[in-house]
Design an enzyme around this catalytic site. Structure first.
Site, PDB file in Angstrom:
ATOM      1  N   GLU A 167      60.955  15.624  -8.654  1.00 31.57           N
ATOM      2  CA  GLU A 167      59.824  15.444  -7.730  1.00 31.57           C
ATOM      3  C   GLU A 167      60.299  15.524  -6.282  1.00 31.57           C
ATOM      4  O   GLU A 167      59.584  16.010  -5.411  1.00 31.57           O
ATOM      5  CB  GLU A 167      59.112  14.115  -8.048  1.00 31.57           C
ATOM      6  N   ASN A 191      62.356   4.284 -13.876  1.00 29.46           N
ATOM      7  CA  ASN A 191      62.018   4.892 -12.584  1.00 29.46           C
ATOM      8  C   ASN A 191      60.544   4.599 -12.333  1.00 29.46           C
ATOM      9  O   ASN A 191      59.676   5.239 -12.922  1.00 29.46           O
ATOM     10  CB  ASN A 191      62.282   6.407 -12.647  1.00 29.46           C
ATOM     11  N   TRP A 192      60.294   3.636 -11.477  1.00 27.71           N
ATOM     12  CA  TRP A 192      58.901   3.246 -11.218  1.00 27.71           C
ATOM     13  C   TRP A 192      58.140   4.290 -10.408  1.00 27.71           C
ATOM     14  O   TRP A 192      56.927   4.221 -10.281  1.00 27.71           O
ATOM     15  CB  TRP A 192      58.855   1.907 -10.461  1.00 27.71           C
ATOM     16  N   LYS A 193      58.868   5.238  -9.808  1.00 26.53           N
ATOM     17  CA  LYS A 193      58.231   6.228  -8.917  1.00 26.53           C
ATOM     18  C   LYS A 193      57.409   5.482  -7.854  1.00 26.53           C
ATOM     19  O   LYS A 193      57.825   4.418  -7.421  1.00 26.53           O
ATOM     20  CB  LYS A 193      57.424   7.244  -9.734  1.00 26.53           C
ATOM     21  N   GLY A 227      56.145  13.409 -17.470  1.00 25.62           N
ATOM     22  CA  GLY A 227      54.768  12.950 -17.286  1.00 25.62           C
ATOM     23  C   GLY A 227      53.742  13.774 -18.048  1.00 25.62           C
ATOM     24  O   GLY A 227      52.553  13.693 -17.782  1.00 25.62           O
ATOM     25  N   SER A 245      58.991  11.975 -20.672  1.00 25.75           N
ATOM     26  CA  SER A 245      58.064  11.472 -21.705  1.00 25.75           C
ATOM     27  C   SER A 245      58.741  10.673 -22.815  1.00 25.75           C
ATOM     28  O   SER A 245      58.337  10.752 -23.985  1.00 25.75           O
ATOM     29  CB  SER A 245      57.238  12.624 -22.300  1.00 25.75           C
ATOM     30  N   HIS A 277      65.917  13.845  -7.958  1.00 24.50           N
ATOM     31  CA  HIS A 277      64.827  13.879  -8.942  1.00 24.50           C
ATOM     32  C   HIS A 277      64.003  15.150  -8.717  1.00 24.50           C
ATOM     33  O   HIS A 277      63.828  15.584  -7.582  1.00 24.50           O
ATOM     34  CB  HIS A 277      63.952  12.632  -8.808  1.00 24.50           C
ATOM     35  N   GLU A 316      66.520  16.124 -17.039  1.00 25.57           N
ATOM     36  CA  GLU A 316      65.073  15.903 -17.079  1.00 25.57           C
ATOM     37  C   GLU A 316      64.358  17.252 -16.981  1.00 25.57           C
ATOM     38  O   GLU A 316      64.109  17.731 -15.865  1.00 25.57           O
ATOM     39  CB  GLU A 316      64.634  15.009 -15.912  1.00 25.57           C
TER      40      GLU A 316
HETATM   41  P1  13P Z   1      58.028  10.209 -17.561  1.00 25.02           P
HETATM   42  O1  13P Z   1      58.809   9.254 -18.441  1.00 25.02           O
HETATM   43  O2  13P Z   1      56.774   9.623 -17.010  1.00 25.02           O
HETATM   44  O3  13P Z   1      57.831  11.538 -18.247  1.00 25.02           O
HETATM   45  O4  13P Z   1      58.963  10.493 -16.275  1.00 25.02           O
HETATM   46  C1  13P Z   1      60.257  10.882 -16.462  1.00 25.02           C
HETATM   47  C2  13P Z   1      60.956  10.839 -15.155  1.00 25.02           C
HETATM   48  O5  13P Z   1      60.712  11.640 -14.274  1.00 25.02           O
HETATM   49  C3  13P Z   1      61.951   9.761 -14.948  1.00 25.02           C
HETATM   50  O6  13P Z   1      62.673   9.974 -13.781  1.00 25.02           O
END
Ligand code: 13P
Length: 253
Positions: free
Chosen positions: A98, A10-12, A175, A215, A96, A169
């Site tokens: 976020e 997931n590049w966000k 993160g 993470s 997600h 998640e």
């Molecule tokens: P991280 O791997 O940066 O903790 O993010 C996880 C995430 O939200 C994947 O969708």
């Protein structure tokens, strides 16, 4: 039933078209070598078409991080399933944390998106997870089970376990560098599979893939992936570098 593991990037909100091109070019041969693992990249809309174009006839599954459940119309700023299919996109992250926390997506909206993705032929990766406060208050399962139930309610009876992917998640692990222990991740994911068994039966529960996210890094991936009910990972930070993502793919195979 053996479930095929999936490792998903997931590049966000990261990467220009040029950066996406370099990454995809490097990933394609690595995905080809990854026997028995589905390798997916969830790119921003601006470069997803380019990833899909490059990934055609490769082992990389091109995906995006969000979409809207109507096909067209007055929905300023949104992107629909037919538009994604037109680009060659095959998968989409839905709900997600976020999107839920920053952009206010409700359980209802997430459920409608999941159902629409499936009926459109896109593979949804539906995210669920609790906050630190919810976990500390002993409400992890109330939150997560509610999110899962709302999504499953919206799915047609004909939807099979292979048509949808879930990702657990925990929000406190995203993160932060603060990964769930392999035991905690297994506990939550095992419970999700148990709930899906109650709701949709044995065949669905045994074929549905459930990923862990939060993470994941090369140092902790193997231990997490070794857990019985964990079928792969959804990775943010450690997926941005193709070398580190390739190590995670190896850990899943
Ligand atoms: P991280 O791997 O940066 O903790 O993010 C996880 C995430 O939200 C994947 O969708």
């Amino acid at each position: 039933m053996a479930r095929r593991p999936m490792m998903a990037a997931n590049w966000k909100m990261n990467k220009t078209v040029r950066e996406a091109q370099d990454y995809t070019a490097a990933l394609i041969p690595r995905a080809a070598d990854a026997e028995g693992v589905d390798v997916a990249v969830f790119a921003p809309f601006t470069c997803a078409g380019e990833v899909a174009r490059m990934a055609e006839d490769s082992a990389v599954i091109p995906g995006v991080q969000n979409f809207f459940y109507e096909d067209s119309g007055a929905f300023t700023g949104e992107v629909s399933a037919p538009m994604l299919l037109d680009l060659g996109i095959q998968a989409v992250i839905v709900g997600h944390s976020e999107r839920r926390e920053i952009f206010g997506e409700s359980d209802e909206m997430v459920a409608r998106k999941a159902a629409k993705a499936v009926s459109s032929g896109l593979l949804p990766v539906v995210c669920v997870g609790e906050t630190k406060e919810e976990r500390d208050a002993g409400n992890m399962w109330e939150k997560v089970s509610g999110q899962v139930c709302r999504v499953v309610e919206e799915l047609d009876d004909s939807v099979g376990g292979e048509d949808i992917v879930f990702a657990y998640e925990p929000i406190w692990a995203i993160g932060t560098g603060d990964t769930a222990t392999p035991e905690d991740a297994q506990d939550a994911i095992g419970k999700i599979r148990g709930l899906l068994r109650e709701l949709r039966g044995e065949e669905f529960a045994e074929s549905v893939r459930i990923l862990y996210g939060g993470s994941i890094k090369p140092e902790n991936a193997a231990e997490i992936m070794a857990q019985e009910d964990i079928d792969g990972g959804l990775v943010g930070g450690a997926s941005l570098d193709v070398g580190s993502f390739a190590e995670l793919i190896k850990a899943a195979s």
